[in-house]
Design a protein around this motif. Sequence first.
Motif, PDB file in Angstrom:
ATOM      1  N   LEU C 221       0.833  -1.338   0.034  1.00  0.00           N
ATOM      2  CA  LEU C 221      -0.164   0.151   0.143  1.00  0.00           C
ATOM      3  C   LEU C 221       0.669   1.255  -0.099  1.00  0.00           C
ATOM      4  O   LEU C 221       0.699   2.103  -0.822  1.00  0.00           O
ATOM      5  CB  LEU C 221      -0.988  -0.072   1.122  1.00  0.00           C
ATOM      6  N   ARG C 222       1.867   1.136   0.922  1.00  0.00           N
ATOM      7  CA  ARG C 222       2.821   2.267   0.926  1.00  0.00           C
ATOM      8  C   ARG C 222       3.549   2.556  -0.373  1.00  0.00           C
ATOM      9  O   ARG C 222       3.870   3.688  -0.784  1.00  0.00           O
ATOM     10  CB  ARG C 222       3.686   2.382   2.124  1.00  0.00           C
ATOM     11  N   GLY C 223       3.808   1.481  -1.084  1.00  0.00           N
ATOM     12  CA  GLY C 223       4.365   1.785  -2.322  1.00  0.00           C
ATOM     13  C   GLY C 223       3.530   2.636  -3.454  1.00  0.00           C
ATOM     14  O   GLY C 223       4.234   3.151  -4.126  1.00  0.00           O
ATOM     15  N   VAL C 248       7.452   6.065   1.622  1.00  0.00           N
ATOM     16  CA  VAL C 248       6.291   5.862   0.655  1.00  0.00           C
ATOM     17  C   VAL C 248       6.892   5.779  -0.590  1.00  0.00           C
ATOM     18  O   VAL C 248       8.170   6.435  -0.907  1.00  0.00           O
ATOM     19  CB  VAL C 248       5.097   6.919   0.829  1.00  0.00           C
ATOM     20  N   GLY C 249       6.217   5.201  -1.551  1.00  0.00           N
ATOM     21  CA  GLY C 249       6.681   5.161  -2.959  1.00  0.00           C
ATOM     22  C   GLY C 249       6.517   6.584  -3.592  1.00  0.00           C
ATOM     23  O   GLY C 249       5.360   7.114  -3.665  1.00  0.00           O
ATOM     24  N   GLY C 257       4.053   3.438  -7.389  1.00  0.00           N
ATOM     25  CA  GLY C 257       3.370   2.141  -7.231  1.00  0.00           C
ATOM     26  C   GLY C 257       3.853   1.045  -8.082  1.00  0.00           C
ATOM     27  O   GLY C 257       3.241   0.033  -8.124  1.00  0.00           O
ATOM     28  N   ASP C 258       5.040   0.966  -8.560  1.00  0.00           N
ATOM     29  CA  ASP C 258       5.496  -0.026  -9.269  1.00  0.00           C
ATOM     30  C   ASP C 258       6.383  -1.005  -8.445  1.00  0.00           C
ATOM     31  O   ASP C 258       6.665  -0.547  -7.312  1.00  0.00           O
ATOM     32  CB  ASP C 258       6.295   0.458 -10.555  1.00  0.00           C
ATOM     33  N   CYS C 259       6.869  -2.017  -9.054  1.00  0.00           N
ATOM     34  CA  CYS C 259       7.444  -2.838  -8.287  1.00  0.00           C
ATOM     35  C   CYS C 259       8.901  -2.225  -7.609  1.00  0.00           C
ATOM     36  O   CYS C 259       8.934  -2.815  -6.490  1.00  0.00           O
ATOM     37  CB  CYS C 259       8.128  -4.088  -9.222  1.00  0.00           C
ATOM     38  N   TYR C 264      11.757  -0.636  -2.872  1.00  0.00           N
ATOM     39  CA  TYR C 264      12.510   0.619  -2.156  1.00  0.00           C
ATOM     40  C   TYR C 264      11.715   1.103  -0.779  1.00  0.00           C
ATOM     41  O   TYR C 264      12.639   1.419  -0.083  1.00  0.00           O
ATOM     42  CB  TYR C 264      12.468   1.888  -3.009  1.00  0.00           C
ATOM     43  N   VAL C 265      10.737   0.938  -0.672  1.00  0.00           N
ATOM     44  CA  VAL C 265       9.836   1.063   0.726  1.00  0.00           C
ATOM     45  C   VAL C 265      10.496   0.308   1.669  1.00  0.00           C
ATOM     46  O   VAL C 265      10.695   0.678   2.701  1.00  0.00           O
ATOM     47  CB  VAL C 265       8.255   0.964   0.449  1.00  0.00           C
ATOM     48  N   ARG C 266      10.792  -1.076   1.248  1.00  0.00           N
ATOM     49  CA  ARG C 266      11.262  -2.142   2.471  1.00  0.00           C
ATOM     50  C   ARG C 266      12.521  -1.872   2.692  1.00  0.00           C
ATOM     51  O   ARG C 266      13.032  -1.638   3.939  1.00  0.00           O
ATOM     52  CB  ARG C 266      11.091  -3.526   1.596  1.00  0.00           C
ATOM     53  N   VAL C 267      13.341  -1.097   1.857  1.00  0.00           N
ATOM     54  CA  VAL C 267      14.701  -0.882   2.204  1.00  0.00           C
ATOM     55  C   VAL C 267      14.770   0.199   3.105  1.00  0.00           C
ATOM     56  O   VAL C 267      15.473   0.060   3.995  1.00  0.00           O
ATOM     57  CB  VAL C 267      15.419  -0.632   0.777  1.00  0.00           C
ATOM     58  N   ARG C 268      13.848   1.406   2.979  1.00  0.00           N
ATOM     59  CA  ARG C 268      13.989   2.557   3.812  1.00  0.00           C
ATOM     60  C   ARG C 268      13.393   2.052   5.199  1.00  0.00           C
ATOM     61  O   ARG C 268      13.705   2.723   6.135  1.00  0.00           O
ATOM     62  CB  ARG C 268      13.486   3.737   3.118  1.00  0.00           C
TER      63      ARG C 268
END
Lengths: 163, 177, 371
Positions: C221-223, C248-249, C257-259, C264-268
């Motif tokens: 969702l945050r992406g 957020v993305g 909202g792409d892959c 990148y949201v996960r990395v941050r």
Amino acid sequence: MGLLDKEFSDGNIVIAPVEDLFNWARLSSIWQLGFGLACCAIEMMATSMSHYDFDRFGVIPRNTPRQADAIIISGTVTLKMATRIKRLYEQMPAPKYIISMGSCANCGGPYWEHGYHVLKGIDRVIPVDVYVPGCPPRPEALLEGLLKLQDKIRNESLRKKSA
Amino acid sequence: MKNAEEIFNILKDNFGDAVIALDKDTPTEAVITVDPLKIHLVGEFLRTNEDMMFDSLMCLSGVDDANGKKVKDADGTDIIEGGTLSVYYHLHSVSLKHKITLKVSAPREDAKVESVENVWKCADWHEREAFDLVGIKFLNHPDLRRIMMPYDWEEGSHPLRKDYKNPEFYQGMKVPY
Amino acid sequence: MSLKTETMVLNMGPQHPSTHGVLRLELKIDGELVLDVKPHLGYLHRCFEKHAEAMQYNQVVPYTDRLDYLAAMGNNWGYALAVEKLMGIQVPERVEYIRVIVAELQRIASHQVALGSNAADIGAFTPFLYLFRDREHILSIFEDTCGARMLYNYIWVGGLSHDIHPDFVKKVKEFVSYYKATIIELDNLLSYNKIFIERTANIGVLPLDTAINFGASGPALRGSGIPFDLRRDDPYSIYDRFDFEIPVGKGLQGQVGDCWDRYYVRVREMEQSLRIIEQAIDHIPEGDVQSAIPKRIKPPKGTVYTRIENPRGELGYFIISDGNTNPFRVKVRAPSFVNLEVLGELCKGHLVADVIAILGSIDIVLGEVDR
């Protein structure tokens, strides 16, 4: 006793029974089917990664059953999945070996009593060579299971089995 | 932001008898009981009305209430006759930050509930799961099949019912330990 | 003359190296173009909800471990919170702090596997090795604390199963300073890698309204660009005391909202977790971690729904109590289960190889999809 441990005096000649040669070749490059089921699959991945390095025993994941020697049943087998595992097993060329990893694959694990959709032990569907207990087993335990499998292969005979 | 009582009163004004009761006795959350055949209209209203804006369905759970009569089956095991199956809907509004719980109940023998799949898209699989495991039929659902259990699992056998009996064999494999 | 073509059905899974377990996808394809995706679930349906009804409240905790087995601490915590809310238990400060720290460590460990397998699926195998190397540090901290590497049974209703290891604080501090420096390695190796960007940017774009309507949560969702995080928007435990950002993305490499955005949201997020741990680690108060554990767990009649922010998104537990020692009904709202539903929308019109990238970026764990 490994094949190359035998002493020899003459150049490059090793004299050994053909059984020993075959078994030595088989046990040193067990290619496993790259196939994970549940929680244990993560520990299996951890075993093949940098810290534990499954590769040093000659184990590499192959993604097709047609090129695999061993299958590690890593996790809970459900009734829906059991029929698929049986088919995967049948697709593998002989000789083929099964390591049952974790309590769920051994006997249903924590799901033995109320698991209406869990197969209570993969040995109800396919024959198992080595059972590795644990929930999930530590990577060291899986390595030990592999060494046990290698021991088993080392003592195999090519002679026709008399029933 | 509205509390459960205000939401109940607004729903009562708009839907009359379709909104049945408000249960405030539970220790943590109030539950509004709704008519199972009107739930999609109530849901649509809750999602689009400006004071409500319940744009997210957090959870949809099918429950076997087990409030019927216990009788002995032919082979001596208990089965439940009568009573109800329920569905709980947990809603949340991202913009207004309020929550509400809805509940519908339908008779156990022939549980029919209107689908809210076209109100909140995520209800699709939740409803399939409630159908699969509890045996609630969702009317107007586009694709009501089993989702967890195999497609060829015994018809009318729903594992999360309290009187569920496991079959002895499935495709030649022994099921009990 | 025009050639007549036909669509064909391709089965991906249940045995497939890139489906993250035993998921079966039925792809309808026209050449390489995906027209429709139909996921078939249930290959790992382990009957959690039936087990929960047959166990006492505290006996359910080990089963919750096995839902999302990459983030077992979060699962324990969500369940414990739900029962505590039902019974009105207030847990000691020390417990709250330890819970936050282990949950954030778990978030890092979980994202490491998620990122690694996402990259490995689309061909970048090396980062996988590096991420697993760093994950072992966290697992060894957990092993000291509760004796298990993966499935911990650590967070109990009202407290913890053990107090922390004497070296816990020192080891966590070491890890934080080590990983703060090492996370840059991941950025250099993977995030800004040209090939990785080509494979993930502009692929599987998830528009915000679709994401909300499908109930997506967590990084998925945050992406898509909304800073919705339960740790801040529906705070539980003591998260309101910490200062952290919600990544957020932003569509840095392509569309929002792409892959790549989800990646990148996960990395941050891992960085933010380190930040939270840093703020919490020095302030663990003294006390007994088991003082609030009830002797006999018998909640009053009623229902409760609680949710926490697990690495994969909103993990909800719905518990109905009928006043007995066993729960009457436990339903898990699993983030992967709901996030996976959106896969069909995302894959339409992409190539078969992109399905793998999209699936990896959604990051599912079959244990909680099928439960």
